[in-house]
Design an enzyme around this catalytic site. Sequence first.
Site, short mmCIF file in Angstrom:
data_model
loop_
_atom_site.label_atom_id
_atom_site.label_comp_id
_atom_site.label_asym_id
_atom_site.label_seq_id
_atom_site.Cartn_x
_atom_site.Cartn_y
_atom_site.Cartn_z
N ASP A 104 68.83 28.02 29.08
CA ASP A 104 69.35 28.02 27.72
C ASP A 104 70.38 29.14 27.62
OD1 ASP A 104 69.77 27.35 25.14
OD2 ASP A 104 67.85 28.11 24.37
N HIS A 105 71.33 28.98 26.74
CA HIS A 105 72.39 29.97 26.63
C HIS A 105 71.86 31.26 26.00
CE1 HIS A 105 75.46 27.13 27.85
NE2 HIS A 105 75.01 26.27 26.96
N ALA A 106 72.45 32.38 26.39
CA ALA A 106 72.10 33.66 25.79
C ALA A 106 72.46 33.62 24.30
CB ALA A 106 72.85 34.80 26.48
N ALA A 116 72.62 29.12 32.54
CA ALA A 116 73.33 28.10 31.77
C ALA A 116 74.73 28.55 31.37
CB ALA A 116 72.52 27.75 30.52
N ASP A 117 74.93 29.85 31.23
CA ASP A 117 76.23 30.36 30.80
C ASP A 117 77.28 30.34 31.90
OD1 ASP A 117 75.41 31.00 28.15
OD2 ASP A 117 74.39 32.77 28.91
#
Length: 509
Positions: A210-212, A220-221
């Site tokens: 999941d993105h930060a 994910a980033d």
Amino acid sequence: MGSEDCKNLLYDQACLQVWADNVSNISLWMQTKECYKCDLLKKENISNNRVTNIRLNTIYSLWLDLTNDSSHNNCRTLQTFEEHGVYQWNISNNFHCSQIKQISASQDLFMPFVYALLLIIPSLAAWFFISYLQRTYVVPSVFRFASKTDLDIENDFGTGSNEPVIIHPQIPTPVKNNSYRITSLDTFRGISIILMVFVNLGGGHYWFFDHAPWNGVTLADFILPWFCWVMGVSIAISLRSQLRSSTKRKYVFGRIVRRSIALLIMGLVLNSVNHNNLSTFRPFGVLQRLAFVYFIAATLETIFMKPQPYFTNTRLDVIRDIIESARQWIIVIILVAIHTSITFFLPIPGCPKGYLGPGGLYNSSSNFNCTGGAAGYIDRLILGENHLYPGTSKHIYQSLPFDPEGVLGILTNALLVYMGVHAGRIILCYQYTNERIKRWIAWTIVLGLIGGCLCNFSKEEGLIPINKNLFSLSYAFITGSSAFLIFIILFLIIEHWRLWSGSPFAEIG
């Protein structure tokens, strides 16, 4: 609250049982460690002389504070909870808080990865063993896999080994009709696509897929930057091929415009799926961002790229890739300077200049309505809050909507794409594998150091923190460095040493 609240815990949930022994007016206040310098928020009133069950999120470590409303006493602690674990916390009548202890076993989040590795590692070992037997002619030819076409089929790409390709500096290299795809590039693209699909489908509910929420990076980033970087490499190789085949630049530019418009339209169509309310329609998106950065990078190359590689037979040959792309880099640097100037000097009503935070609860709610600084202000000014992505930071910081594919981030994203373009130019300008690898390694180190210095090698304290939502300069440098590193590894394994065909990722890419 009853004990049934500890049953049927969902993903990333744990249960905390708080027992208050002859202590009244107790409240539990809570905040995630991820929320930078945020004030704690009231979570629950604790019942006296009974167990209060509280469901907690396990993605981040939590600051917990039991507070007595009358005496202003408190018990504050930082705790990491594990998924599906049940924990107990006791408080006595003299306001003595025990240590939080786990009373029910949690699930091992990483066991699926262990099982996957137990399957993948033996399979890879068998694959490499069979490949070795093929190369040593132990396996009969009827069982051999199809061999990969040599790297020197097209002179633009050189060879996969250190054997030189001799090109006379005054005689143009003839264009061949047969084409060759760099398998390591296709493999890198395929890996990025698979990870992108996996993340979009929930990433197995693992936090690192999941993105930060704001500053910092997760796996994910890196995916979108990798894809953009690979697109840049492809731009350099594709446009050189078109220009060498004597295609007029105006026709090449026409193709670029058509492809950019197609990407833009596809992005808008995808955003309209299951969303037919124009008052909240989101015009930004990943495909729209790709359309803009592709147009910028491809247009620069169409205008300035030479049909033939730059050769001088002088000492300047060691930097011929830089000489050939000097004008393009000047324009890219100007775009970055524009981005930096707007980011740090644009006046924003009610907000400090150069603000890079998520607003909301960030830093004790000191700039609540300043989400994204100049980038967020421009997007809200152009489109309004109703047309922006809710924002990955909203559930942590309770901030205003912020679109990670907004207007200002296009400029630094174009920088990242152009890093990929330069990696492709290195392939076109140098025939030796070691010449290419040395330059790619240099770019990996330099970009990594620049990005690290900008963020002060920390998550929050640097001049320009690593931030995917803002597509900050440090983020562009760090992800660009990682893309160079991964491509070096893939290029050596697939093109040079020929230990792997790139399947199945090459076919996907």
